[in-house]
Design a protein around this motif. Structure first.
Motif, PDB file in Angstrom:
ATOM      1  N   LEU A  80      48.927  10.902  47.288  1.00 19.23           N
ATOM      2  CA  LEU A  80      50.211  10.209  47.120  1.00 19.23           C
ATOM      3  C   LEU A  80      50.471   9.242  48.267  1.00 19.23           C
ATOM      4  CD1 LEU A  80      52.527  13.056  45.819  1.00 19.23           C
ATOM      5  CD2 LEU A  80      51.804  11.038  44.583  1.00 19.23           C
ATOM      6  N   ILE A 122      46.906  16.692  47.153  1.00 20.15           N
ATOM      7  CA  ILE A 122      47.669  15.754  46.323  1.00 20.15           C
ATOM      8  C   ILE A 122      48.527  14.847  47.208  1.00 20.15           C
ATOM      9  CG2 ILE A 122      49.477  15.590  44.591  1.00 20.15           C
ATOM     10  CD1 ILE A 122      46.995  16.391  43.346  1.00 20.15           C
ATOM     11  N   SER A 123      49.073  15.422  48.306  1.00 26.18           N
ATOM     12  CA  SER A 123      49.900  14.602  49.187  1.00 26.18           C
ATOM     13  C   SER A 123      49.087  13.466  49.784  1.00 26.18           C
ATOM     14  CB  SER A 123      50.496  15.448  50.299  1.00 26.18           C
ATOM     15  OG  SER A 123      51.143  16.553  49.749  1.00 26.18           O
ATOM     16  N   LEU A 140      46.037  22.788  48.118  1.00 25.00           N
ATOM     17  CA  LEU A 140      46.202  21.916  46.951  1.00 25.00           C
ATOM     18  C   LEU A 140      47.297  20.881  47.189  1.00 25.00           C
ATOM     19  CD1 LEU A 140      45.905  24.633  44.197  1.00 25.00           C
ATOM     20  CD2 LEU A 140      44.370  22.732  44.530  1.00 25.00           C
ATOM     21  N   VAL A 141      48.416  21.344  47.762  1.00 27.36           N
ATOM     22  CA  VAL A 141      49.527  20.419  47.997  1.00 27.36           C
ATOM     23  C   VAL A 141      49.115  19.347  48.988  1.00 27.36           C
ATOM     24  CG1 VAL A 141      51.825  20.267  48.995  1.00 27.36           C
ATOM     25  CG2 VAL A 141      51.312  22.048  47.374  1.00 27.36           C
TER      26      VAL A 141
END
Lengths: 151, 622
Positions: A81, A77-78, A73-74
């Motif tokens: 971003l 999203i990264s 998940l991280v």
């Protein structure tokens, strides 16, 4: 769940790597063929299901699966971003010539894995997340409820 | 344009989302880390939301396109206008206060990283619902918010009741999620669009079709359900009652995102292609039902959180009533200028007021439960002696919810009464009656929890972080109370003009001080009220000083007597019996209404589907 017989365990061990490889294939080729992060992740998670059936649920560690899920998940999203130079989820890798950055050929062809920019990376992130989440669900279902509530 | 000017809208949503995904990793490292990550992320996203709000008020609607520098209606867009940012501001305040409050409140529980991750996801869902510009993302964020809330309702997993409440809530939100998806399918099939403005423009060309009306009926029911309107309110008291106290305050704000979606659907999407009078009346009827049934059911509750949950339903009725009146007269510019705009202002102002005072009340209830270990009003007494700050903040919240001057609740209800009276006097009378009953039931709570003899075991004041969380709400309530005219002009008016573009907004507050509200028939000024209050207090103390000087509290008068006998602690009228006379007189009303609240999930779903069928029939055929 209790472990099953040696025969089942041996066959499960034989099948395990091929299922994982097939799942990884579906994940990585998500932008070219039917499949993608979720589908490939579900296939790979079925390898975990096989292992739980063969060896019992005690061997699996929930902490690692949960960490795998969070990492996916991280990572997703990264990647979103990183596109913020233009806009959230901007495909900053496409057509730059770098990793996954080649131009798509025109006309009928077999498809080039090294295209589509961030999309394959996001497929990989989703794949990790789905393996972690589905695996975690199966481990929890196999282990039964645990004590929660007040410390 | 600076980086934050451009990307402020998406960062408001992404910061808590990123923190939520980091949470399970961080929870492995340390027990205390999740609480700081949650509070930090929510503080950051609240600051971003406030910055975004200032930007929107200064320079108008912001459109942010995901994935590309240029936008078309086929891309995913965030559209931040006055109404969206109004709701985002509410979420900003509530989420931060709740995150701080939760430090002590869930200190005794395991699985804190899961709690905080879900709390962040509820915030993400609500921000997303109010900032997004297309229907499909509205659905996705609706689901995020519903599923996370469902997990949080079941958080106190040592109680079977929590699972039951979570299951009922999950049934409701799943059914409604499917209905939204169905409505979106109708839009996509007809217009090939998911973008709200795009659908609205397409409807403006040909007028809305029969299929559009079916979609409207479904969406209206589902979003009214999310807002907790009667008769789809059945799961609300269960879910509010079982969730941890901080989550209940967040629940209120998340439900209001449903209210926002309802208004957005009606005003932004449909008003271009059809006459909204019918839907306006649907909202008015739902609002009146919610107000009356909510408050009367609250009077009979003896569980402090269930009682407040029924009040949350009842207060939602005011918003539906105010905005419903605005929607019903939307087509007529004369009536709109006369009272329609004011009704909408009152209804929308009530949203922020309600989120603040109801949040505060739920947090005080949580503090009481935290210290007492029970939520039963009949077992509480005398908490005001030791929990002084909690008692003071409870009084502030109770005055505000009952709509007593000089609180913010009075300002918004005052505007609703005055404008709704011109629309239909009976509705305004019902609204006032409900307000009186609200006061009555909070008098009951105050009497049974805070007054009376000391509790048998010593009770301490609530922990500091809980007081801080309540303090944030109290500070906002005081600001809203002192400057209602200013708030309406700066915050509420942009929201009204975002819902009804091009409407003429005559200033509601007068020139001589920003805290004075002038409607057609009267005016309300905090300064005048405080002046009158202080002078009456001076006169009262003058009269008091003329009395017998020899009286002291400790001599004799301190003991309560009843029929000539000393009253002991056990002989005190318990909370559940305070209004037995009223309840006895209303027995014929209560018997059937109470019988409908069966607690059976099948009946609850039946009510949802029946209401959906009725609203569909009304919207499609009238």
């Amino acid at each position: 769940m209790r472990p099953m017989s040696k025969i089942v365990q041996a066959m499960a061990c034989l099948l395990y790597p091929s299922i994982i490889v097939f799942g990884a294939y579906l994940i990585v080729h998500g932008h070219l063929t039917p499949g993608g992060g979720f589908q490939g992740g579900a296939v790979a998670a079925s390898a975990i299901a096989l292992m739980i059936v063969a060896y019992g649920s005690k061997k699996y560690n929930k902490t690692r699966l949960s960490a795998l899920e969070s990492t996916g998940l991280v990572m997703f999203i990264s990647l979103g971003l990183l596109g913020l130079g233009v806009a959230f989820f901007h495909n900053f890798l496409a057509n730059t010539g770098g990793i996954f950055g080649e131009l798509v050929e025109y006309g009928t062809n077999l498809g080039n894995l090294n295209t589509a920019g961030t999309i394959p990376l996001m497929n990989i992130a989703v794949g990790l997340e789905v393996v972690g989440a589905l695996g975690l669900m199966m481990v929890i279902l196999a282990k039964g409820p645990e004590k929660g509530g007040r410390v | 344009m600076s980086f934050l000017d451009t990307h402020g809208a998406i960062l408001t949503i992404i910061v808590p989302l990123f923190a939520a995904f980091l949470m399970p990793l961080l929870g492995k490292l340390s027990q205390k880390a999740p609480r700081f990550l949650a509070a930090g992320a929510l503080a950051l996203s609240s600051a971003l939301a406030i910055r975004l709000a200032i930007q929107v008020w200064d320079s108008g609607t912001i459109v942010y396109t995901l994935g590309s520098a240029t936008g078309t209606i086929f891309r995913i867009q965030l559209i931040v206008d006055g109404m969206g940012i109004f709701m985002a501001l509410i979420m900003a305040i509530v989420s931060l206060a709740v995150a701080i409050y939760s430090w002590s409140n869930i200190d005794r529980y395991t699985g804190q990283e899961k709690y905080y991750a879900l709390l962040l996801l509820v915030t993400v869902g609500s921000y997303g619902m109010v900032l997004t510009g297309d229907m499909f993302n509205l659905f996705v964020f609706f689901e995020i918010s519903s599923i996370s809330l469902c997990g949080l309702v079941a958080f106190r997993s040592q109680r079977g009741e929590s699972f039951e409440a979570a299951f009922k809530y999950m049934l409701y939100s799943t059914i409604s999620g499917v209905m939204i998806l169905f409505a979106i399918g109708i839009f996509y099939g007809q217009y090939g669009l998911l973008h709200m403005v795009g659908i609205s423009n397409a409807m403006a060309v040909n007028g809305s079709t029969m299929l559009d009306k079916i979609a409207l009926g479904l969406l209206a029911t589902v979003f009214a359900m999310k807002a907790g309107s009667v008769p789809m309110h059945m799961t609300t008291p269960d879910a509010y009652g079982e969730a941890p106290a901080g989550i209940t305050a967040l629940f209120v704000a998340a439900s209001q995102a449903g209210l926002y979606a309802l208004f957005r659907t009606g005003f932004t999407i449909y008003s271009s292609g059809m006459n909204m009078t019918t839907l306006g009346w649907v909202l008015i009827v739902l609002g009146v039902l919610s107000m009356f049934i909510g408050v009367t059911m609250a009077l009979v509750q003896s569980d402090i959180k269930r009682l407040m949950a029924y009040h949350a339903i009842s207060q939602t009725g005011y918003m539906l009533l105010g905005v419903g009146v605005g929607m019903a007269v939307m087509a007529d510019p004369v009536l709109m200028a006369q009272y329609g705009v004011d009704a909408m202002r009152g209804g929308i102002f009530h949203i922020i007021n309600h989120a603040m005072y109801k949040g505060l009340l739920f947090l005080t209830a949580g503090a009481i439960i935290h210290r007492m270990g029970t939520s039963d009003l009949n077992e509480m007494h005398g908490l005001g002696r030791n929990m002084k700050w909690t008692a003071i903040m409870f009084i502030l919240g109770a005055l505000a919810i009952a709509g007593l001057p000089p609180t913010n609740g009075f300002s918004s209800k005052f505007i609703i009464y005055e404008s709704v009276y011109q629309f239909n006097p009976i509705l305004a009378v019902i609204a006032m009656l409900v307000s009186i009953l609200t006061l009555a039931s909070f008098v009951k709570v105050f009497y049974s929890a805070f007054l009376g003899p000391r509790p048998s075991k010593p009770v301490k004041e609530a922990p500091a972080s809980m007081l801080l969380g309540m303090g944030i709400f109290s500070a906002v309530i005081v600001i809203l109370s002192l400057f209602p005219g200013f708030i309406i002009e700066k915050i509420v008016d942009p929201a009204v003009s975002a819902l009804v573009p091009g409407v003429e907004l005559t200033p509601l507050s007068s020139g001589f001080f920003p805290s004075t509200i002038i409607t057609g028939d009267g005016f309300w000024s905090v300064l005048v009220f405080i002046g009158a209050f202080v002078s009456i207090m001076i006169i009262a103390s003058l009269i008091r000083s003329m009395g017998n000087k020899g009286f002291t509290k400790r001599k004799g008068m301190g003991q309560p007597y009843y029929f000539g006998n000393r009253v002991t602690a056990s002989a005190r009228v318990s909370g559940g019996n305070v209004y037995w006379g009223f309840l006895k007189a209303m027995e014929r009303y209560y018997k059937p209404v109470k019988a409908e609240h069966t607690g059976d999930a099948n009946d609850y779903v039946a009510w949802l589907l029946i209401t959906m069928a009725v609203i569909l029939a009304v919207v499609v055929f009238l």
